[in-house]
Structure formats: C-alpha cells, structure tokens
Scaffold this motif. Structure first.
Motif, mmCIF file in Angstrom:
data_model
loop_
_atom_site.group_PDB
_atom_site.id
_atom_site.type_symbol
_atom_site.label_atom_id
_atom_site.label_comp_id
_atom_site.label_asym_id
_atom_site.label_seq_id
_atom_site.Cartn_x
_atom_site.Cartn_y
_atom_site.Cartn_z
ATOM 1 N N GLN A 147 -24.501 43.559 -11.373
ATOM 2 C CA GLN A 147 -23.399 44.371 -10.862
ATOM 3 C C GLN A 147 -22.268 44.370 -11.861
ATOM 4 O OE1 GLN A 147 -22.026 43.456 -6.884
ATOM 5 N NE2 GLN A 147 -21.238 45.524 -6.647
ATOM 6 N N LYS A 155 -19.029 49.186 -10.080
ATOM 7 C CA LYS A 155 -20.316 49.858 -9.887
ATOM 8 C C LYS A 155 -21.121 49.168 -8.787
ATOM 9 C CE LYS A 155 -20.832 51.706 -14.551
ATOM 10 N NZ LYS A 155 -21.744 51.856 -15.718
ATOM 11 N N GLU A 170 -27.284 46.887 -9.116
ATOM 12 C CA GLU A 170 -28.468 47.537 -9.670
ATOM 13 C C GLU A 170 -29.642 46.564 -9.656
ATOM 14 O OE1 GLU A 170 -28.126 48.633 -13.780
ATOM 15 O OE2 GLU A 170 -30.024 49.738 -13.804
#
Length: 122
Positions: free
Chosen positions: A39, A43, A46
């Motif tokens: 991360q 954002k 992921e």
C-alpha cells in the motif's frame, strides 16, 4: 491463531533489489496459502502475489511479474518476496498475509503482518 512478522524493508535506489521475509508462527499447516500486498500513500492496497503451502504454485500481479519472486521455506516457516529491478513506483508498505481460503482472492486473507516500508529512490 497465526502471527506474521515481516522484515527486510529499507531504502534502495531504482534498479536495485531487496528481499523481504515473513516469519510465521502459531497454527499453520498445509491448508494455508500466503500472500504479499502493498500500500502506497494515498492509494488502495494492491495484491502483489501469492504462493501455496508447498511453494509450488505462485501468482503475481502484472505490475510486478518478471521482477518479483515469491518463495517459501517450510523448514523455517518463512515466506520471501525477492524484489529486483525496483522502481520508484514500488515504494509502499509491504504486508504479508495468510489465508485458509482462496489464496487468489485478496479478500480471503485474514492474518496479517505489521508491514515493512520499502522506499525506492530515483
């Protein structure tokens, strides 16, 4: 209960390499799958990739495929994330996680480490 502890993060120049480790303790067995997530500031988290218990099957996100490798040492109950050809956009907090569910589904992971910072300078 499963406890996960990551290590190996740090600062590296673009193009360099780092290896993250995730040591697991507690009740783990062959029903568990293991994943790495990251991360970046501002954002969403992921899903980087996953590996099965025996270390035979791996999955990688397109963003890291060909540069990152996930492996597992069952004797040490440790999962590794080898990161090569690092880019500034790889800068993030990296987390390892474990699941007894579908290791390809990020929402199935319910055991998490504390995270380790990886910073890639340009």
């Amino acid at each position: 209960q499963v406890q996960l502890v990551e290590s190996g993060g740090g600062l590296v120049q673009a193009g360099g390499s780092l290896r993250l480790s995730c040591a697991a303790s507690g009740r783990t067995d062959s029903s568990y799958g293991w994943g790495w997530f990251r991360q970046a500031p501002g954002k969403e988290r992921e899903f980087v990739g996953s590996i099965n218990w025996r270390g035979m099957y791996t999955y990688y996100a397109d963003s890291v495929k060909g540069r990152f490798t996930i492996s597992r040492d069952n004797a040490k109950n440790t999962v590794y994330l080898q990161m090569n050809s690092l880019k500034p956009e790889d800068t993030a907090v990296y987390y390892c996680a474990a699941t007894r569910g579908n290791r390809y589904d990020p929402d199935e992971y319910n055991y998490w480490g504390q995270g380790t910072q990886v910073t890639v300078s340009s």
